[in-house]
Design an enzyme around this catalytic site. Structure first.
Site, mmCIF file in Angstrom:
data_model
loop_
_atom_site.group_PDB
_atom_site.id
_atom_site.type_symbol
_atom_site.label_atom_id
_atom_site.label_comp_id
_atom_site.label_asym_id
_atom_site.label_seq_id
_atom_site.Cartn_x
_atom_site.Cartn_y
_atom_site.Cartn_z
ATOM 1 C CE LYS A 14 -0.488 2.138 3.406
ATOM 2 N NZ LYS A 14 0.072 3.169 4.244
ATOM 3 N N PRO A 95 9.561 -4.254 4.039
ATOM 4 C CG PRO A 95 10.599 -2.070 3.856
ATOM 5 C CD PRO A 95 10.074 -3.331 2.894
ATOM 6 N N GLY A 99 5.389 2.294 6.493
ATOM 7 C CA GLY A 99 4.596 3.105 5.693
ATOM 8 C C GLY A 99 3.823 2.422 4.384
ATOM 9 N N GLY A 103 1.578 -5.192 7.323
ATOM 10 C CA GLY A 103 0.958 -6.001 8.206
ATOM 11 C C GLY A 103 -0.664 -5.921 7.794
ATOM 12 C CB SER A 104 -3.082 -2.950 6.757
ATOM 13 O OG SER A 104 -2.904 -2.423 8.152
ATOM 14 C CB ALA A 105 -0.536 -5.394 2.421
ATOM 15 C CG ASP A 134 -3.550 2.021 6.766
ATOM 16 O OD1 ASP A 134 -4.373 2.792 6.304
ATOM 17 O OD2 ASP A 134 -2.254 1.924 6.602
#
Length: 271
Positions: A14, A95, A99, A103-105, A134
């Protein structure tokens, strides 16, 4: 009924093409207006049915996730029905604390695998939002506008699909909390309207100054990308990853080759 294999799924990186911070809310969160976009690459997940849930993390940035039970993938599995259990292998290619919504992805990828194998409950958006602001956008992994804390999603005309993009990180993790804490609390106005290109070019990232104060190398990355032939270079989210958009894959790849070897980079295209 035989177990259904969930298969493989990419957790698409993202990026925030624009991120306007409008005010600090009474609940402690910040009122945001952001333009989400997604890159055609990211972490990779493989899931197979099992008697109980388990998570194995491999890859370059696996050591950045030292608590498998607190990992958002494990939390996602706990939040959604998916049969007896799954064995999930997460190849951490992005990484951590960068940003990129890594984790959300990852959570979004689990949602999509569960949707294919079992379907999602009607309240999946609420469940996703409870995992992270997110996550709802990452479940869809398509360009959209986010408002509120980022969970109120709106469609947007995507005229940038296929645009060559370069992600660059100085290999310095940067936690979100201190960056938001350092925001100067000045409302610089709403995000513009229009298609992706218009909003990206006329928008901004209000967290850049705060992030640069914490990690000055971010300014070096933005300067290098701005001088590389990109038509837009900006920090994503709360940093420290920055992105650059190019008119051709050749220009993108030439820019990537000229960067300092110590910096992490990922070349791809917008979805």
């Amino acid at each position: 009924m035989p177990a259904i294999a969930a298969g493989r799924e990419t957790a698409y990186a993202k990026i925030n093409l624009a991120l306007h911070v409008r005010r600090r809310r009474e609940d402690g969160y910040h009122e945001l207006e952001t333009l989400f976009a997604f890159v055609d690459s990211g972490d990779e997940l493989v899931a197979e049915p099992a008697n109980a849930d388990s998570l194995h993390v491999v890859g370059e940035f696996a050591t950045g996730l030292d608590d498998p039970f607190g990992n958002i993938v494990a939390k996602t599995l706990n939040s959604l029905p998916h049969g007896k259990g799954w064995t999930v292998t997460l190849e951490k290619r992005l990484p951590v604390a960068a940003g990129l919504g890594g984790g959300s992805a990852d959570a979004g990828a689990v949602f999509r695998m569960i949707e294919r194998a079992h379907g999602l409950p009607d309240d999946w958006r609420d469940r996703a939002a409870k995992l992270g602001a997110d996550v709802p956008a990452c479940v869809l992994s398509q360009a959209c506008i986010g408002r509120g804390t980022g969970t109120e999603l709106e469609p947007v005309a995507n005229d940038l699909a296929g645009t060559p993009v370069l992600l660059v990180n100085p290999r310095i993790p940067l936690a979100t909390g201190p960056v938001f804490k350092g925001w100067d609390q000045i409302d610089r106005g709403p995000m513009p309207s229009g298609n992706l290109r218009t909003i990206a070019l006329e928008g901004r990232n209000d967290l850049e100054p705060s992030a640069i104060a914490l990690v000055p190398q971010i300014a070096d990355v933005i300067a290098a990308l701005s001088a590389s032939g990109a038509w837009l270079a900006r920090m994503s989210g709360s940093g420290a990853t920055c992105f650059a958009l190019y008119d051709s894959a050749e220009a993108r790849d030439a820019a990537a080759a000229a960067l300092p070897p110590a910096w992490w980079r990922l070349a791809g295209a917008l979805r």
